[in-house]
Structure formats: structure tokens, C-alpha cells
Design an enzyme around this catalytic site. Structure first.
Site, short mmCIF file in Angstrom:
data_model
loop_
_atom_site.label_atom_id
_atom_site.label_comp_id
_atom_site.label_asym_id
_atom_site.label_seq_id
_atom_site.Cartn_x
_atom_site.Cartn_y
_atom_site.Cartn_z
N ASP A 1 0.72 -1.08 -0.04
CA ASP A 1 -0.03 0.00 0.06
C ASP A 1 0.80 1.48 -0.02
O ASP A 1 0.32 2.33 -0.09
CB ASP A 1 -0.85 -0.10 1.44
CG ASP A 1 -2.31 -0.40 0.93
OD1 ASP A 1 -2.59 -0.51 -0.37
OD2 ASP A 1 -3.10 -0.40 1.65
N ASP B 1 -10.21 -6.42 11.00
CA ASP B 1 -10.34 -7.72 11.14
C ASP B 1 -11.41 -7.93 12.29
O ASP B 1 -12.17 -9.10 12.12
CB ASP B 1 -8.93 -7.95 12.10
CG ASP B 1 -8.38 -7.02 13.17
OD1 ASP B 1 -9.19 -6.06 13.25
OD2 ASP B 1 -7.68 -7.23 13.83
O1 UPG Z 1 -3.88 1.24 4.87
C1 UPG Z 1 -3.26 0.32 5.18
C2 UPG Z 1 -2.81 0.03 6.51
C3 UPG Z 1 -1.99 -1.02 7.08
N1 UPG Z 1 -1.53 -2.01 6.25
C4 UPG Z 1 -1.10 -3.24 6.83
O2 UPG Z 1 -1.97 -3.79 8.01
C5 UPG Z 1 -1.04 -4.21 8.88
C6 UPG Z 1 -1.47 -4.12 10.24
O3 UPG Z 1 -1.53 -2.56 10.25
P1 UPG Z 1 -0.65 -2.00 11.71
O4 UPG Z 1 -0.40 -0.48 11.33
O5 UPG Z 1 0.52 -2.75 11.77
O6 UPG Z 1 -1.53 -2.17 12.69
P2 UPG Z 1 -1.44 -2.94 14.30
O7 UPG Z 1 -2.51 -2.21 15.39
O8 UPG Z 1 -0.18 -3.53 14.73
O9 UPG Z 1 -2.23 -4.30 13.93
C7 UPG Z 1 -3.55 -5.00 14.44
O10 UPG Z 1 -4.71 -4.47 14.30
C8 UPG Z 1 -4.86 -4.18 12.89
C9 UPG Z 1 -6.36 -3.48 13.16
O11 UPG Z 1 -7.29 -4.08 13.65
C10 UPG Z 1 -4.99 -5.60 12.20
O12 UPG Z 1 -5.35 -5.33 10.75
C11 UPG Z 1 -3.66 -6.39 12.43
O13 UPG Z 1 -3.78 -7.70 11.79
C12 UPG Z 1 -3.55 -6.48 13.82
O14 UPG Z 1 -2.15 -6.95 13.95
C13 UPG Z 1 0.39 -3.90 8.50
O15 UPG Z 1 0.95 -5.14 8.04
C14 UPG Z 1 0.13 -3.01 7.64
O16 UPG Z 1 1.21 -2.97 6.47
C15 UPG Z 1 -2.25 -1.95 4.89
O17 UPG Z 1 -1.90 -2.89 4.19
N2 UPG Z 1 -2.86 -0.64 4.40
#
Ligand code: UPG
Ligand code: MN
Length: 573
Positions: free
Chosen positions: A149, A453
């Protein structure tokens, strides 16, 4: 779910999986009854105090106490749903060979999401991808899709390098039966004995790492690193007007299983880089949008019936994980309603006592066992194997999709690099493709909440699908926790906003959830959805004692007052 006692999917000889209820369940149920009585007594006392309060100060303080304790009691009640029927599962992948030949294994499409080469270093993303490409799974059934992204040429470059390394790394893992298939983890551990072969492959890895980190530091790919014409063509797509929020679709097939063989002659899994089209005028729906694009692109290219969604910072720690999943998916007794199999999010690099409480053990490991005894755990975004069909309608009825090639039953019969496949893949990755379709509302990952999620898993279960929690002793995946205060607060804010979006929608977990899935599931989901309201009692309780002290009011009952049976306080009464 499947009845009580030690049960499981059985073949003639050994079971593929079993489950047993946790031992303390009966005790928990008794505790709930006793504790509820105490809670009612407390709330009754607050109510009485409120009625008898004479000053504005005592009234407002008692009211604050009543509100705080009501919130705490509600959250407690929701949390108890997890303790009503927790179960523990076990699976036996070694029995799988007896009932299934490798040729009959279903296809597996792995989705890895990344969004920013500076926050999520491409070397880490590459390690995650390599650990998944090296699964103990027939490579001709395996495809890895990377969603970028960030639309970054640096990430694509890192993957081109990773593909070259995979030619050596995959056979190396197979021949030496290595458990740590993330090269970074393998080379950082020092338990393996030295040999010229290990030294050689380590050198290859280090060379790749230096190259990738160098271009990431510089922020651009200098000409000396582009060796092939095909690479040059790919990077030419990054034209002058290209920004991360406005650019055309880029799909690059980096490895093609029908052509690419590793150094031992084995075929390599497909590796496909996808950066969906972004334009300022249409919403991109964050990660849910990215996953839906992968869902469509993969349908056009490989259409495997199992999908693994993975965050870029979560590498595979156990190459046998997909075999564990097959233990459940091949069991006809549970197959028809099973939407996903969730593994816990576990983290590496925490200190032994986890003094910052970043492990979220209750959230990711304890509560899901409680969910599992009901209708299955919530989806947590990473480490989750989906049946593709579940994302295209309810368990009993799937609806027609706008393009037949996207249907879960469609069989792909053209080579992945053929012009037809590539042009359709570009079309379904366009930013206007979803307009006037069911994507995000009835189909695919659901839009409308920042915690896509949680929301997607919840909506699937409301439709009648079930989930399942698989928690093997050796962590299936290991990931990073946020390490700076800023990151933690940001994550917390994002989660809170996302959860509020669900709570204040027509799909409220308490009303809609309990209605569709029963009270216990509704309460369990509410324990998360209402999580932001913890701030009410926490804030009130942090001010009340000081205020009471300054105003010489006592807020807790004195023993003698209680023994006289009145329970009224001098100061407040
Ligand atoms: O526009 C976006 C934003 C994020 N991501 C990906 O989404 C994942 C999770 O994003 P992150 O910023 O790491 O969020 P976290 O809060 O650490 O993640 C938790 O919370 C998210 C939202 O509930 C879930 O999607 C994740 O799986 C969960 O691990 C990463 O691999 C990002 O690269 C995208 O692909 N596009
Ligand atoms: Mn993360």
C-alpha cells in the site's frame, strides 16, 4: 461446538484433532453466581446512597461511583462469557498422511500486507515472505501475494532480490529440515553448527541485506542495481507523477511456479507483487481494501481454496502450520460451516516478564479459548487461514459475483503470466472497481471500521460461519510489538476508534450480535467492542479519592456503619 468431552475428527485409527474443556469451568460458573450477588449488593448500596444524599457534592460523588461501578460490572459480566466453556484443542498433523496424499492438498494463497517502507523495513517484509514461501507444503500449491500500500519501488526491489535468494534458501531449508525459516532468525541464532554450506548461504543473505538496506537508505534504486531488462521495465512504472496516494496498479509476477525451479530442480512457489491503484477521489479502505484487492487478484491468478492473511511483521515460526490447518479442514464433520482458523498473535523480543504488558496474552491467547468453546474466536488480522468461500456469502448460500472468474468455484486454466490473466488482474485492482458492488458490505473483508479484522470476523460469525482457535505449543507466527510510546498510543487510538465504529453502528455487538449468535457470543464480542469505555471508571476512580480527601468526605463504608446495618455514611448522608 462439537459436543463435550474429549472428542475430535476421527479416522479409523487415530484422530486428526481433539479438544477438551478446561478443568476449572465448573468452578468459574459457581464464582460467577457468587460474585454477581456481591455486585448487585454494591450497586444497591450506591443507589440507596444516591437517594439519601443531601449535598450536591455527595450526590455527584455517589453518582460518579455508581456510573463507574456500573461500567466495571458490565465489562466484568461480558468477560465472564469467555469462562463459561473454554476448550483446548490439539491436532495431529502426523496422522494426515494416512488419509490424504500430498497431491490432494488444497491450494494455499498467502496474503502479506505492507504499507510503508520506512516504518516497515523491506528486509523484514522479505523475511516474513521467505519464511512463508518455505512452508512444508507442496510448492506447486502455494502462492505468496504481497500487497504494497506504500506503492514503493524499494519494496518491489527487495522482493526481486528475495526471489533470487529463494532459489537457494528453499532447498536449503528442506534438506536440513530447518525450523526457523525466516533467514534473519536462522542466522541470528547460534545453535547450528558451522559448515561451508551454511557459511555460503549466510554470505548470500548478507549480500542481499546490504544491497536492500543501501537502496532503502538512499531512497532510490541506482542504475547499477538493475541488471535485467524486465526489472527496468517494472521500475519504469514509477513515473514522475507517481505518489503513494495516487498511482496506477502495479502487478509483478516475480516467481512463476510453472517456470522457476530452485537450485535442486524443485519448483518454486508463485511470488506476486501487487500495489493496487490509488486515486485521491475514491476511498481506499486501508487494510480491508488492500485485502479485497488481493482476494480478487488471487482469484484471477490462482484461486486457491485456502487463504492465509498475514501482517508483514509476523514471520512463520513453524513450517508445519498449514498441515495443522488441514487437520481441521479435512474433517467433514466441521467443514461445512468453518470460515477460518485463527492462530494467536505471539511476539518475539519481549523481556521475560513482559514489564510493559505488550504481549496482550489475555486478548490473543486466553480469551480465544473461551470463544472457541462457543462459536469460535474473533479474527485478529494476522495468522488466520480462511476458506475462500466464507468471504463470498453465508454458509448455506453464496451469491453470484459480478465477474465469473472471481467466484470461489472457478478453476484457473491459463498461465499466470498470460495477457488475459494479467489484464483482468489489473482491472480488478483498480480503485473504482468496487463502486456499486457488494465488496466490503456482503463480500470480502468488511468496510466501516478501522479494526477491519474484528469487524470482518464478527460479521462472518453473525452470518452463521464458525471459527476455530489453533494454539500449538511452538508459536506458529511471531511478530513485533510497537516499541515506542507514540506507536502504542497510536495503536490504542486506532483500535478504540475502530471498536466505537462497530458499537455505534446497527451491528452493535450487544443487540445485533446477541440476536444473531446468542447471548454468550454477544457478550464476548461486547467485551472487545466496548473496550474504550474502560476510560470512564479509570478516569473517575483516579480523581474521586483526592476530591473526597480534600472535601473531607468518605466514599467507602466504614466497618462500624456496616455493622449497625445502616451502611449510610456520616459525611455523605
Ligand atoms: O492502509 C493500510 C494500513 C495498514 N496496512 C497493513 O496492515 C497491517 C496492520 O497494520 P498495523 O499498523 O501494523 O496495525 P496493528 O495495530 O499493529 O495491527 C493489528 O490491528 C489491525 C487493525 O485491527 C489488524 O489489521 C492487524 O492484523 C493487527 O495485527 C500492516 O501489515 C500494514 O502494513 C495496509 O496494508 N494498508
Ligand atoms: Mn502491527
Amino acid at each position: 461446538m462439537e459436543g463435550g468431552g474429549l472428542k475430535g475428527g476421527c479416522t479409523a485409527h487415530a484422530p486428526l484433532h481433539t479438544f477438551e474443556p478446561l478443568r476449572r469451568t465448573a468452578l468459574n460458573r459457581v464464582f460467577v453466581v457468587v460474585y454477581s450477588c456481591a455486585l448487585f449488593a454494591l450497586l444497591y448500596r450506591h443507589a440507596q446512597m444516591l437517594l439519601y444524599s443531601t449535598t450536591l457534592l455527595s450526590f455527584s460523588m455517589t453518582l460518579s461511583l455508581l456510573i463507574s461501578d456500573l461500567v466495571l460490572a458490565f465489562m466484568w459480566a461480558c468477560g465472564q462469557a469467555f469462562r463459561m466453556r473454554p476448550i483446548r484443542r490439539k491436532e495431529f498433523p502426523e496422522s494426515l498422511k494416512r488419509i490424504m496424499k500430498e497431491e490432494d492438498f488444497p491450494g494455499l494463497d498467502v496474503f502479506i500486507c505492507t504499507a510503508d517502507p520506512h516504518k516497515e523495513p523491506p528486509m523484514n517484509v522479505v523475511n516474513t515472505a521467505l519464511s512463508l514461501m518455505a512452508y512444508d507444503y507442496p510448492t506447486e500449491k502455494l502462492s505468496v501475494y504481497v500487497s504494497d500500500d506504500g506503492g514503493s519501488a524499494l519494496t518491489l526491489f527487495a522482493f526481486m532480490e528475495a526471489a533470487k535468494f529463494a532459489f537457494h534458501w528453499l532447498p536449503f531449508c528442506r534438506e536440513h529440515n530447518i525450523m526457523d525459516r525466516s533467514p534473519q532468525v536462522y542466522f541470528a541464532s547460534n545453535y547450528h553448527s558451522w559448515s561451508p554450506e551454511i557459511e555460503k548461504i549466510k554470505m548470500m543473505y548478507e549480500n542481499m541485506k546490504v544491497k536492500v538496506e543501501h537502496i532503502v537508505d538512499k531512497g532510490e534504486i541506482s542504475d547499477e542495481y538493475i541488471t535485467e531488462d524486465q526489472q527496468r521495465q517494472a521500475f519504469n512504472k514509477w513515473t514522475n507523477g507517481f505518489t503513494r496516494i495516487h498511482h496506477p496498479t502495479i502487478i509483478q509476477v516475480i516467481l512463476d511456479k510453472s517456470n522457476d525451479k530452485d537450485v535442486s530442480g524443485h519448483c518454486l512457489p508463485n511470488l506476486i507483487y501487487v500495489s493496487r491503484q490509488k486515486c485521491n477521489s475514491s476511498p481506499h479502505h486501508f487494510k480491508a481494501g488492500a485485502l479485497n484487492v488481493l482476494l480478487r487478484v488471487s482469484a484471477v491468478m490462482t484461486n486457491a481454496s485456502i487463504i492465509l492473511t498475514q501482517d508483514c511483521d509476523m514471520y512463520s515460526n513453524d513450517p508445519q502450520t498449514p498441515l495443522r490447518v488441514l487437520c481441521y479442514l479435512s474433517d467433514s464433520a466441521i467443514q461445512s460451516k468453518l470460515a477460518y482458523i485463527q492462530f494467536p498473535q505471539r511476539f518475539h523480543g519481549l523481556n521475560k516478564n513482559d514489564i510493559y504488558a505488550s504481549e496482550y496474552k489475555r486478548l490473543f491467547q486466553v480469551n480465544p479459548m473461551g470463544f472457541d468453546g462457543l462459536k469460535g474466536p474473533n479474527y485478529v488480522g494476522s495468522g488466520c487461514f480462511f476458506c475462500r468461500r466464507a468471504l463470498f456469502g453465508g454458509p448455506s448460500a453464496s451469491f453470484p459475483i459480478e465477474v465469473p472468474e472471481l467466484s470461489p468455484n472457478h478453476v484457473v486454466d491459463k498461465p499466470i503470466k498470460s495477457q488475459e490473466i494479467l489484464s483482468l488482474a489489473h482491472q480488478v485492482a483498480g480503485c473504482n472497481y468496487e463502486n456499486q458492488t457488494k465488496w466490503g458490505s456482503k463480500c470480502g473483508f468488511r468496510y466501516g471500521s478501522l479494526v477491519e479484522d474484528f469487524y470482518t470476523g464478527y460479521r462472518l460469525q453473525c452470518e452463521g460461519w464458525k471459527g476455530l482457535f489453533c494454539h500449538p505449543e511452538r508459536a506458529a507466527f511471531l511478530g513485533d510489538v510497537p516499541i515506542t510510546l507514540f506507536d502504542i498510543i497510536n495503536q490504542c487510538k486506532r483500535w478504540c476508534i475502530g471498536l466505537c465504529e462497530v458499537t455505534f453502528s446497527k451491528y452493535n455487538t450487544l443487540i445485533f450480535g446477541s440476536h444473531s449468535m446468542g447471548l454468550l457470543m454477544g457478550l464476548s464480542y461486547s467485551h472487545y467492542a466496548f473496550w474504550p469505555i474502560w476510560c470512564v471508571p479509570v478516569t473517575l476512580y483516579s480523581f474521586l479519592p483526592q476530591l473526597a480527601l480534600l472535601n473531607k468526605v468518605s466514599i467507602f463504608p466504614k466497618l462500624e456503619a456496616l455493622s449497625k446495618g445502616g451502611g449510610m455514611l456520616k459525611g455523605c448522608g
